[in-house]
Design a protein around this motif. Structure first.
Motif, PDB file in Angstrom:
ATOM      1  N   VAL A 267       0.792  -1.237   0.000  1.00 14.88           N
ATOM      2  CA  VAL A 267       0.000   0.000   0.000  1.00 14.88           C
ATOM      3  C   VAL A 267       0.821   1.282   0.000  1.00 14.88           C
ATOM      4  O   VAL A 267       0.239   2.375   0.031  1.00 14.88           O
ATOM      5  CB  VAL A 267      -0.949   0.019   1.215  1.00 14.88           C
TER       6      VAL A 267
ATOM      7  N   ASN B 132       2.482   3.119  -2.162  1.00 16.39           N
ATOM      8  CA  ASN B 132       2.231   4.113  -3.197  1.00 16.39           C
ATOM      9  C   ASN B 132       0.891   4.811  -3.009  1.00 16.39           C
ATOM     10  O   ASN B 132       0.807   6.050  -3.058  1.00 16.39           O
ATOM     11  CB  ASN B 132       2.297   3.441  -4.573  1.00 16.39           C
ATOM     12  N   ASP B 133      -0.171   4.039  -2.776  1.00 18.19           N
ATOM     13  CA  ASP B 133      -1.483   4.646  -2.580  1.00 18.19           C
ATOM     14  C   ASP B 133      -1.529   5.489  -1.310  1.00 18.19           C
ATOM     15  O   ASP B 133      -2.192   6.532  -1.278  1.00 18.19           O
ATOM     16  CB  ASP B 133      -2.567   3.564  -2.516  1.00 18.19           C
ATOM     17  N   SER B 134      -0.844   5.061  -0.270  1.00 20.50           N
ATOM     18  CA  SER B 134      -0.817   5.840   0.961  1.00 20.50           C
ATOM     19  C   SER B 134      -0.132   7.182   0.745  1.00 20.50           C
ATOM     20  O   SER B 134      -0.611   8.218   1.223  1.00 20.50           O
ATOM     21  CB  SER B 134      -0.098   5.051   2.066  1.00 20.50           C
TER      22      SER B 134
ATOM     23  N   ASN C 161       0.212   8.794  -2.166  1.00 20.26           N
ATOM     24  CA  ASN C 161      -0.613   9.615  -3.053  1.00 20.26           C
ATOM     25  C   ASN C 161      -1.849  10.146  -2.341  1.00 20.26           C
ATOM     26  O   ASN C 161      -2.280  11.284  -2.586  1.00 20.26           O
ATOM     27  CB  ASN C 161      -1.028   8.803  -4.282  1.00 20.26           C
ATOM     28  N   GLY C 162      -2.421   9.346  -1.457  1.00 18.15           N
ATOM     29  CA  GLY C 162      -3.576   9.806  -0.698  1.00 18.15           C
ATOM     30  C   GLY C 162      -3.229  10.956   0.227  1.00 18.15           C
ATOM     31  O   GLY C 162      -3.989  11.919   0.357  1.00 18.15           O
TER      32      GLY C 162
ATOM     33  N   ILE D 295     -10.845  -2.186  -2.537  1.00 18.28           N
ATOM     34  CA  ILE D 295      -9.544  -1.716  -3.022  1.00 18.28           C
ATOM     35  C   ILE D 295      -8.506  -1.938  -1.930  1.00 18.28           C
ATOM     36  O   ILE D 295      -8.751  -1.670  -0.761  1.00 18.28           O
ATOM     37  CB  ILE D 295      -9.569  -0.237  -3.468  1.00 18.28           C
TER      38      ILE D 295
ATOM     39  N   SER E 275      -7.356   0.443   1.640  1.00 16.69           N
ATOM     40  CA  SER E 275      -8.219   1.574   1.973  1.00 16.69           C
ATOM     41  C   SER E 275      -8.153   1.879   3.477  1.00 16.69           C
ATOM     42  O   SER E 275      -8.173   3.044   3.881  1.00 16.69           O
ATOM     43  CB  SER E 275      -9.661   1.310   1.541  1.00 16.69           C
TER      44      SER E 275
ATOM     45  N   LEU F 152      -4.678   3.551   4.184  1.00 14.04           N
ATOM     46  CA  LEU F 152      -4.667   4.974   3.835  1.00 14.04           C
ATOM     47  C   LEU F 152      -5.443   5.786   4.866  1.00 14.04           C
ATOM     48  O   LEU F 152      -5.021   6.898   5.224  1.00 14.04           O
ATOM     49  CB  LEU F 152      -5.247   5.184   2.436  1.00 14.04           C
TER      50      LEU F 152
ATOM     51  N   ARG G 162     -11.094   3.400  -7.435  1.00 15.65           N
ATOM     52  CA  ARG G 162      -9.808   3.757  -6.835  1.00 15.65           C
ATOM     53  C   ARG G 162      -9.336   5.120  -7.327  1.00 15.65           C
ATOM     54  O   ARG G 162      -8.892   5.961  -6.546  1.00 15.65           O
ATOM     55  CB  ARG G 162      -8.777   2.675  -7.171  1.00 15.65           C
ATOM     56  N   VAL G 163      -9.438   5.352  -8.629  1.00 18.95           N
ATOM     57  CA  VAL G 163      -9.012   6.633  -9.209  1.00 18.95           C
ATOM     58  C   VAL G 163      -9.952   7.751  -8.766  1.00 18.95           C
ATOM     59  O   VAL G 163      -9.509   8.833  -8.355  1.00 18.95           O
ATOM     60  CB  VAL G 163      -8.974   6.537 -10.744  1.00 18.95           C
TER      61      VAL G 163
ATOM     62  N   LEU H 145      -9.411   8.837  -5.081  1.00 17.56           N
ATOM     63  CA  LEU H 145      -8.241   9.701  -4.898  1.00 17.56           C
ATOM     64  C   LEU H 145      -8.569  11.135  -5.310  1.00 17.56           C
ATOM     65  O   LEU H 145      -8.180  12.101  -4.628  1.00 17.56           O
ATOM     66  CB  LEU H 145      -7.056   9.158  -5.699  1.00 17.56           C
TER      67      LEU H 145
END
Length: 267
Positions: free
Chosen positions: A25, A27-29, A31-32, A190, A193, A196, A242-243, A246
């Motif tokens: 996670v 990358n998503d963390s 970016n979030g 996702i 989640s 994040l 997901r997109v 964000l």
């Protein structure tokens, strides 16, 4: 209970959030956190943990993909943040799944003072010593009506604010128990989640004088963003969600959060 001005405070103050998280996670963390206006550091080398714990506005420790060296880094950064008066958030991913995870969580809780512990019902039940049938990192099954009791018990024992995430979020500081009934069913579809959300909570706690207020506001705003995201989709599928999610995190300060938030004090 919630303080919606914290959304703007995060953007204005751009809190530095140091996150030790799992490889699934990261990358998503990051970016979030960027989307909501915070600044992430995703470092894990034990050699720099003492410095980072001293100057980050908040530290988030996620045990998703553990190894012995990472545990040492967690302990160093957590203690450094405690010494500097900075909040530390624990995400005890799969806390009861293996002996290594159970022992690691016990050690972290023993040696670090956490401002917040955020996890699913299975993870918090494990910490509370409550019987719960979980598989891996999933929430598992058990008596969901025990959420308030479990949150309050863990919050009191560890002098922290507990956030149990699920279809209904349950949050307690050991005295009050509050529920949030917002969010969309695509959120758990996702990966990361919940991870994040722990990072977002870290950003809010890093700019607030009230941990409970920050956790409530972050959790409700996060859930409401998922509701907005679903409304933008032509097909309600995880990748598109997901997109869109964000993007909603990046624009949630324009939404009427107070009007949409379904927050109830239950104790």
């Amino acid at each position: 209970m919630a303080n919606w001005q914290l959304i703007e405070e995060v953007r204005r103050k751009n809190p530095l959030v140091h996150v030790i998280t799992n490889i699934v996670v990261a990358n998503d963390s990051a970016n979030g956190l960027l989307a909501i206006g915070a600044s992430p550091i995703m470092a894990a080398a034990v050699e720099e943990m003492e410095e980072l714990g001293g100057f980050a506005d908040a530290v988030v420790i996620n045990i998703g993909t553990l190894d012995a060296q990472l545990v040492e880094a967690m302990l160093v950064v957590g203690k450094a943040a405690n010494a500097a008066g900075k909040p530390v958030i624990l995400d005890p991913v799969g806390a009861g799944a293996t002996t290594f995870r159970r022992e690691t969580v016990r050690r972290l809780l023993r040696e670090i003072q956490f401002a917040v512990i955020r996890g699913n019902m299975g993870e918090l039940a494990s910490i509370a010593g409550v019987d719960w049938q979980a598989r891996g990192v999933d929430a598992g099954t058990g008596d969901a009506s025990m959420a308030a009791e479990i949150a309050q018990k863990v919050a009191r024992e560890y002098k922290t604010v507990v956030a149990i995430s699920g279809e209904v979020d349950t949050i307690s500081d050991g005295k009050q128990v509050v529920t949030i009934q917002n969010g969309d069913s695509l959120l758990p579809r996702i990966t990361g989640s919940g991870c994040l959300l722990s990072c977002v909570i870290g950003a809010f706690v890093g700019v607030s004088n009230s941990v409970l207020e920050a956790v409530l506001t972050a959790s409700a705003s996060y859930a409401i963003a998922s509701e907005y995201a679903v409304k933008t989709l032509q097909r309600q599928l995880p990748a598109a969600f997901r997109v869109a999610f964000l993007d909603e995190l990046a624009s949630w300060d324009t939404h009427d959060q107070e009007k949409l938030a379904n927050i109830k004090e239950v104790l």
